[in-house]
Design an enzyme around this catalytic site. Structure first.
Site, PDB file in Angstrom:
ATOM      1  N   ARG A 117      38.582   8.328  51.164  1.00 35.42           N
ATOM      2  CA  ARG A 117      38.680   8.419  52.631  1.00 35.42           C
ATOM      3  C   ARG A 117      38.728   9.880  53.111  1.00 35.42           C
ATOM      4  NH1 ARG A 117      42.797   4.046  54.793  1.00 35.42           N
ATOM      5  NH2 ARG A 117      41.738   4.594  56.723  1.00 35.42           N
ATOM      6  N   GLY A 127      46.456   5.347  54.483  1.00 38.93           N
ATOM      7  CA  GLY A 127      45.841   6.457  55.205  1.00 38.93           C
ATOM      8  C   GLY A 127      46.838   7.111  56.153  1.00 38.93           C
ATOM      9  N   ARG A 182      43.036  -6.462  55.298  1.00 40.61           N
ATOM     10  CA  ARG A 182      42.540  -7.178  56.485  1.00 40.61           C
ATOM     11  C   ARG A 182      41.283  -8.005  56.172  1.00 40.61           C
ATOM     12  NH1 ARG A 182      46.280  -5.166  59.856  1.00 40.61           N
ATOM     13  NH2 ARG A 182      46.619  -2.929  59.813  1.00 40.61           N
ATOM     14  N   GLN A 234      45.708   8.906  63.765  1.00 43.73           N
ATOM     15  CA  GLN A 234      46.199   9.600  62.570  1.00 43.73           C
ATOM     16  C   GLN A 234      45.950  11.100  62.689  1.00 43.73           C
ATOM     17  OE1 GLN A 234      44.449   7.566  59.209  1.00 43.73           O
ATOM     18  NE2 GLN A 234      45.755   5.775  59.498  1.00 43.73           N
ATOM     19  N   LYS A 246      37.545   2.994  56.955  1.00 46.27           N
ATOM     20  CA  LYS A 246      38.845   2.339  56.785  1.00 46.27           C
ATOM     21  C   LYS A 246      39.087   2.072  55.293  1.00 46.27           C
ATOM     22  CE  LYS A 246      39.888   2.524  61.061  1.00 46.27           C
ATOM     23  NZ  LYS A 246      40.925   3.446  61.491  1.00 46.27           N
ATOM     24  N   ASP A 304      41.569  -2.195  64.238  1.00 48.49           N
ATOM     25  CA  ASP A 304      41.997  -2.914  63.028  1.00 48.49           C
ATOM     26  C   ASP A 304      41.788  -4.427  63.148  1.00 48.49           C
ATOM     27  OD1 ASP A 304      42.713  -0.521  61.913  1.00 48.49           O
ATOM     28  OD2 ASP A 304      44.854  -0.725  62.332  1.00 48.49           O
TER      29      ASP A 304
HETATM   30  C1  S3P Z   1      46.839   4.161  62.474  1.00 46.96           C
HETATM   31  C2  S3P Z   1      45.723   4.559  63.178  1.00 46.96           C
HETATM   32  C3  S3P Z   1      44.399   3.939  63.006  1.00 46.96           C
HETATM   33  C4  S3P Z   1      44.489   2.572  62.345  1.00 46.96           C
HETATM   34  C5  S3P Z   1      45.395   2.585  61.151  1.00 46.96           C
HETATM   35  C6  S3P Z   1      46.790   3.027  61.528  1.00 46.96           C
HETATM   36  C7  S3P Z   1      48.103   4.877  62.697  1.00 46.96           C
HETATM   37  O1  S3P Z   1      43.602   4.768  62.203  1.00 46.96           O
HETATM   38  O2  S3P Z   1      43.210   2.119  61.984  1.00 46.96           O
HETATM   39  O3  S3P Z   1      45.462   1.280  60.580  1.00 46.96           O
HETATM   40  O4  S3P Z   1      49.169   4.372  62.271  1.00 46.96           O
HETATM   41  O5  S3P Z   1      48.072   5.942  63.307  1.00 46.96           O
HETATM   42  P1  S3P Z   1      42.805   6.026  62.811  1.00 46.96           P
HETATM   43  O6  S3P Z   1      43.795   6.896  63.455  1.00 46.96           O
HETATM   44  O7  S3P Z   1      42.128   6.701  61.673  1.00 46.96           O
HETATM   45  O8  S3P Z   1      41.828   5.452  63.779  1.00 46.96           O
END
Ligand code: S3P
Length: 431
Positions: A124, A96, A390, A171, A344, A317
């Site tokens: 997603r 993601g 996970r 993200q 997720k 996470d």
């Molecule tokens: C991440 C942000 C999180 C996290 C993912 C990694 C990142 O997601 O759950 O494993 O590297 O910016 P979200 O930004 O969608 O919450």
């Protein structure tokens, strides 16, 4: 064919020390910034997990020269304007972070690109990133109006926006900030709850300017970034599995070296302390771009807690493994405000509750989290990982406290974030 695994330990204890592999979020960003910047970037402690290798693969297709030597990565780039239009689809695998951050980066290039990932990525939500990027002028198309991969991006000149985040997501925030680098104005992102700030910290390492004030992040477009060295700390989200294992397995003491303890990621430390865990923390260098610590956890007598509110983004996470921890704590643990778990790698509310129930845990799903009544004695069963690293690791750690074996249908997925997980587990087990 994915690999299943039967795990059976007879009265194990865990003793010894490990250095957990590099942080996944920071490893991704080191390659992204190294590719955007001009000059040579060297990265040490890089995570050789499948997700981060997907990021490297995408940038190689954009013509960026990247070498991997064990956990050292070297990126040689003439800067974002020198990237080549890729002839192939950029494949982001299960990641993601790769998909969403790349969407922000690619929107402001002069390239046409197409991105896709695996079947989990295909489910997603991407509009949370595509929508603010479209406000900046991005041209993105994809299934369900850009909600799902494959996504096609026609790079264009972007304009700055002032954006209030509807969800706490690093993200989404990072995609907007990375796109913001390609605008003429000042991009502003407003966060109600602080999410991980690795992008903000790393931008400064590459010579960029960014202001963060009380949840308001401002960044001027048109900045020139220069290659540098990035030292990636160990991933606290990987360390989490052994922190919980050390706390719940009798006669255990585990030391974890070089663990990243950036406060926007370290919610699990607060929860472990609150639950009464015997955890000691020795900070290595508080002033490092990303602070690290040595953590020592011993078998603990645990009490239930409530996990809610602004701590959720700081441990999102870690909730699967914290749920397992809560099955061994005295009292009722409530986890709420964690609806993000549903989007997720899999729906982690459903996955955690269904799998822990199979082991005999007293756990119920709620709309935005779960309720766990502990302590309960767990018994072995056949578990599913849902192809989610996970959930697979949560199942493997549960096997340490069940008398009968635990079978997990697919453990290959663990390589997404922790390819040496079973080596580390085996090295700590004393039966
Ligand atoms: C991440 C942000 C999180 C996290 C993912 C990694 C990142 O997601 O759950 O494993 O590297 O910016 P979200 O930004 O969608 O919450």
């Amino acid at each position: 064919m994915t690999k299943s695994q039967v795990l059976h330990y007879i009265k194990p204890s865990l003793n010894g020390s490990i250095t957990v592999p590099g942080d996944k979020s920071i490893s991704h960003r080191s390659v992204m910034f190294g590719a955007i910047a001009e000059g040579k970037t060297t990265v040490s402690g890089f995570l050789l997990g499948e997700d981060c290798l997907s990021t490297i693969d995408c940038f190689r297709k954009l013509g960026v020269e990247i070498e991997i030597d064990d956990t050292n990565v070297t990126i040689n780039s003439a800067g974002i304007d020198a990237w080549e239009e890729p002839k192939e689809v950029l494949y982001t695998g299960n990641s993601g972070t790769t998909t969403r951050l790349m969407l922000g980066i690619l929107s402001g290039t002069n390239l046409h690109t197409v991105m896709t990932g695996d079947s989990s990525i295909g489910k997603r939500p991407m509009r949370r990133v595509a929508d603010p990027l479209r406000l900046m002028g991005a041209q993105i198309s994809g299934r369900a109006n850009g909600q799902f991969t494959p996504l096609a991006i026609q790079g264009t000149q972007l304009k700055a926006i002032d954006y209030t985040m509807p969800v706490a997501s690093a993200q989404v925030k990072s995609a907007i900030l990375l796109a913001g680098l390609r605008t003429e104005g000042i991009t502003i992102v407003r966060e109600k709850e602080v999410s991980r700030d690795h992008t903000e910290r790393m931008l400064k390492q590459f010579g960029g300017n960014i202001q963060v004030d009380n949840g308001v992040i401002s960044l001027a477009g048109g900045q020139k970034l220069t290659g540098t060295h990035v030292s990636v700390p160990g991933d606290i989200s990987s360390a989490a599995f052994f922190l919980v294992a050390g706390a719940i397995v009798p006669n255990s003491e585990i030391t974890l070296h070089n663990v990243g303890v950036n406060p926007t990621r370290a919610g699990i430390i607060e929860v472990l302390k609150e639950m009464g865990a015997d955890l000691s923390i020795m900070i290595d260098d508080e002033n490092a771009a990303e602070p690290t610590a040595t953590l020592t956890i011993k078998t603990s007598s645990l009490k239930a807690t409530t996990i809610e509110g602004d701590i959720i983004p700081r441990l999102i996470d870690e909730i699967p493994i914290l749920a397992l921890l809560a099955t061994q704590a005295d009292g009722t643990t409530v986890i709420r405000n964690a609806e993000e778990l549903k989007v997720k790698e899999t729906d982690r509310i459903v996955a955690v509750v269904d799998e822990l129930k199979k082991l005999g845990a007293k756990i119920e799903a709620t709309d935005d989290g779960m309720i766990i009544h502990g302590p309960s004695k767990l018994t072995g069963s056949s578990l599913k990982s849902y192809g989610d690293h996970r959930i697979g690791m949560m199942g493997a750690i549960s096997a340490l406290i069940t008398e009968s074996p635990v079978e997990i249908d697919d453990v290959d997925c663990i390589a997404v974030s922790y390819p040496t997980f079973f080596n580390h587990l085996d090295s700590l087990i004393k039966e």
